[in-house]
Design a protein around this motif. Structure first.
Motif, PDB file in Angstrom:
ATOM      1  N   ALA A 129       0.831  -1.203   0.000  1.00 21.27           N
ATOM      2  CA  ALA A 129       0.000   0.000   0.000  1.00 21.27           C
ATOM      3  C   ALA A 129       0.869   1.258   0.000  1.00 21.27           C
ATOM      4  O   ALA A 129       0.650   2.185  -0.787  1.00 21.27           O
ATOM      5  N   GLY A 130       1.886   1.284   0.866  1.00 22.79           N
ATOM      6  CA  GLY A 130       2.752   2.456   0.929  1.00 22.79           C
ATOM      7  C   GLY A 130       3.541   2.672  -0.343  1.00 22.79           C
ATOM      8  O   GLY A 130       3.709   3.805  -0.812  1.00 22.79           O
ATOM      9  N   SER A 131       4.029   1.581  -0.930  1.00 21.41           N
ATOM     10  CA  SER A 131       4.773   1.678  -2.175  1.00 21.41           C
ATOM     11  C   SER A 131       3.900   2.229  -3.303  1.00 21.41           C
ATOM     12  O   SER A 131       4.352   3.047  -4.119  1.00 21.41           O
ATOM     13  N   ILE A 132       2.640   1.812  -3.345  1.00 24.50           N
ATOM     14  CA  ILE A 132       1.730   2.307  -4.380  1.00 24.50           C
ATOM     15  C   ILE A 132       1.447   3.792  -4.179  1.00 24.50           C
ATOM     16  O   ILE A 132       1.375   4.558  -5.151  1.00 24.50           O
ATOM     17  N   LEU A 133       1.308   4.241  -2.940  1.00 18.11           N
ATOM     18  CA  LEU A 133       1.114   5.670  -2.694  1.00 18.11           C
ATOM     19  C   LEU A 133       2.315   6.461  -3.214  1.00 18.11           C
ATOM     20  O   LEU A 133       2.160   7.536  -3.808  1.00 18.11           O
ATOM     21  N   ARG A 134       3.495   5.913  -3.003  1.00 13.73           N
ATOM     22  CA  ARG A 134       4.710   6.591  -3.475  1.00 13.73           C
ATOM     23  C   ARG A 134       4.726   6.685  -5.000  1.00 13.73           C
ATOM     24  O   ARG A 134       5.067   7.724  -5.573  1.00 13.73           O
ATOM     25  N   SER A 135       4.355   5.593  -5.671  1.00 16.56           N
ATOM     26  CA  SER A 135       4.294   5.612  -7.133  1.00 16.56           C
ATOM     27  C   SER A 135       3.211   6.563  -7.621  1.00 16.56           C
ATOM     28  O   SER A 135       3.403   7.292  -8.609  1.00 16.56           O
ATOM     29  N   ALA A 136       2.056   6.572  -6.958  1.00 15.08           N
ATOM     30  CA  ALA A 136       0.966   7.468  -7.361  1.00 15.08           C
ATOM     31  C   ALA A 136       1.422   8.917  -7.321  1.00 15.08           C
ATOM     32  O   ALA A 136       1.200   9.685  -8.264  1.00 15.08           O
ATOM     33  N   ALA A 137       2.075   9.305  -6.241  1.00 14.36           N
ATOM     34  CA  ALA A 137       2.546  10.679  -6.106  1.00 14.36           C
ATOM     35  C   ALA A 137       3.599  11.000  -7.166  1.00 14.36           C
ATOM     36  O   ALA A 137       3.606  12.094  -7.743  1.00 14.36           O
ATOM     37  N   ALA A 138       4.490  10.051  -7.442  1.00 20.21           N
ATOM     38  CA  ALA A 138       5.576  10.286  -8.391  1.00 20.21           C
ATOM     39  C   ALA A 138       5.067  10.471  -9.809  1.00 20.21           C
ATOM     40  O   ALA A 138       5.628  11.259 -10.581  1.00 20.21           O
ATOM     41  N   PHE A 139       3.999   9.763 -10.171  1.00 21.75           N
ATOM     42  CA  PHE A 139       3.546   9.759 -11.560  1.00 21.75           C
ATOM     43  C   PHE A 139       2.280  10.564 -11.800  1.00 21.75           C
ATOM     44  O   PHE A 139       1.618  10.405 -12.825  1.00 21.75           O
ATOM     45  N   GLY A 140       1.942  11.448 -10.852  1.00 20.18           N
ATOM     46  CA  GLY A 140       0.887  12.420 -11.099  1.00 20.18           C
ATOM     47  C   GLY A 140      -0.520  12.000 -10.746  1.00 20.18           C
ATOM     48  O   GLY A 140      -1.473  12.658 -11.157  1.00 20.18           O
ATOM     49  N   PHE A 141      -0.680  10.932  -9.979  1.00 14.54           N
ATOM     50  CA  PHE A 141      -2.009  10.495  -9.551  1.00 14.54           C
ATOM     51  C   PHE A 141      -2.217  10.972  -8.118  1.00 14.54           C
ATOM     52  O   PHE A 141      -1.750  10.355  -7.170  1.00 14.54           O
ATOM     53  N   LYS A 142      -2.908  12.082  -7.968  1.00 15.47           N
ATOM     54  CA  LYS A 142      -2.967  12.771  -6.681  1.00 15.47           C
ATOM     55  C   LYS A 142      -4.103  12.330  -5.779  1.00 15.47           C
ATOM     56  O   LYS A 142      -4.208  12.782  -4.646  1.00 15.47           O
ATOM     57  N   GLY A 255       1.349   7.914 -16.727  1.00 10.55           N
ATOM     58  CA  GLY A 255       1.843   9.270 -16.551  1.00 10.55           C
ATOM     59  C   GLY A 255       2.653   9.739 -17.743  1.00 10.55           C
ATOM     60  O   GLY A 255       2.547  10.889 -18.189  1.00 10.55           O
ATOM     61  N   ALA A 256       3.490   8.845 -18.294  1.00  8.62           N
ATOM     62  CA  ALA A 256       4.301   9.189 -19.467  1.00  8.62           C
ATOM     63  C   ALA A 256       3.407   9.470 -20.670  1.00  8.62           C
ATOM     64  O   ALA A 256       3.665  10.408 -21.451  1.00  8.62           O
ATOM     65  N   ALA A 257       2.345   8.670 -20.855  1.00  7.90           N
ATOM     66  CA  ALA A 257       1.419   8.895 -21.962  1.00  7.90           C
ATOM     67  C   ALA A 257       0.737  10.246 -21.835  1.00  7.90           C
ATOM     68  O   ALA A 257       0.512  10.935 -22.843  1.00  7.90           O
ATOM     69  N   ALA A 258       0.442  10.640 -20.600  1.00  7.39           N
ATOM     70  CA  ALA A 258      -0.194  11.943 -20.381  1.00  7.39           C
ATOM     71  C   ALA A 258       0.752  13.076 -20.757  1.00  7.39           C
ATOM     72  O   ALA A 258       0.336  14.094 -21.321  1.00  7.39           O
ATOM     73  N   LEU A 259       2.047  12.917 -20.444  1.00  8.08           N
ATOM     74  CA  LEU A 259       3.026  13.942 -20.814  1.00  8.08           C
ATOM     75  C   LEU A 259       3.147  14.078 -22.330  1.00  8.08           C
ATOM     76  O   LEU A 259       3.213  15.179 -22.868  1.00  8.08           O
ATOM     77  N   VAL A 260       3.175  12.942 -23.008  1.00  2.99           N
ATOM     78  CA  VAL A 260       3.251  12.972 -24.474  1.00  2.99           C
ATOM     79  C   VAL A 260       2.016  13.643 -25.058  1.00  2.99           C
ATOM     80  O   VAL A 260       2.093  14.467 -25.990  1.00  2.99           O
TER      81      VAL A 260
END
Length: 264
Positions: A129-142, A255-260
């Motif tokens: 759960a904590g790891s997923i929160l970290r990934s969410a924050a890193a890739f723009g899922f707030k 997140g990368a697709a959103a940037l593109v």
């Protein structure tokens, strides 16, 4: 006893604050009953301060107090200094930290219908759960929506695995699946056996990723709500990926697709 710097010194294990800290540090669900959160260690404390959060209490060990940075000592509404052995007894860690913050539990935010989101469906492991929160924050899922049956998001182990991500996210926990009816973004379900390959898929953005139980995956009822189903190619032939690893891969790709998309 109060020192000239305004810190209260605690030397009794029966002190009410220490009793509260033991509960917060050792019981994953205590924060819900007490309305407070225990952050142990300088990394989490720095992350909270960086987000403008003012602790209710700053806690320091006797030996660390003389060298504690002035900004930490003055950051909280109240500062206490605790006998080293007593503070070590509070910790649930093999190597206890010499300081920590007590925060008031943030009020549960309203669900934002259009926000890029992550939905946790009955995840059991605090580290995942904590790891997923970290990934969410890193890739723009707030926004992270934790359905009932998911690990307590503000529990100590989840906080440590999140590495400060909690303070940049809208965390909505303990909700029923019907709460997802409020979302206006497409639901994207992860799967180990069906759907489009992630590397070939046209991912919608914004969207809400559905991440399921470590053993059972996303529930059938939740899968039925999804407009997209995604699986990750595994050339090595493993049956499935750890949910936190799968989340990092999917959220990065999304997140990368959103940037593109934004750049085109």
């Amino acid at each position: 006893m109060t020192s000239p710097t305004g810190a209260n010194h605690i030397s009794s294990r029966d002190n009410p604050l220490l009793k509260e800290l033991r509960k917060l540090a050792q019981d994953p669900g205590a924060y819900r009953r007490l309305g407070r959160v225990w952050l142990e260690g300088d990394h989490l404390c720095r992350a909270a301060l960086a987000r403008g959060i003012r602790p209710a209490v700053a806690v320091f060990s006797e030996s660390f107090w003389p060298s504690a940075p002035a900004e930490w000592a003055s950051s909280a509404i109240k500062t206490v200094v605790v006998d080293d052995d007593l503070l070590r007894a509070v910790s649930g860690l093999e190597s206890p930290a010499p300081m920590g913050f007590v925060l008031d539990l943030p009020a549960r935010p309203e669900l934002l219908p259009d926000a890029p989101s992550v939905v946790l469906d009955r995840l059991q492991d605090a580290g995942n759960a904590g790891s997923i929160l970290r990934s969410a924050a890193a890739f723009g899922f707030k926004q992270v929506i934790a359905l009932k049956g998911t690990a307590a998001l503000w529990a100590p182990k989840v906080l440590r695995a999140g590495m400060g991500a909690h303070f940049g996210l809208r965390l909505i926990e303990g909700v029923e699946a019907d709460a997802l009816d409020e979302l206006k973004v497409p639901l994207v379900a992860t799967s180990s056996h069906r759907g489009d390959w992630l590397h070939e898929a046209r991912l919608p953005h914004p969207c809400a990723w559905l991440l399921g139980h470590e053993g059972q995956g996303v529930s059938a009822a939740l899968e039925a709500r999804a407009s997209h189903h995604i699986r990750i190619a595994q050339p090595g032939g493993e049956e499935s990926l750890n949910v936190a690893a799968a989340a990092a891969i999917c959220l990065h790709a999304s997140g990368a697709a959103a940037l593109v998309q934004a750049a085109s």
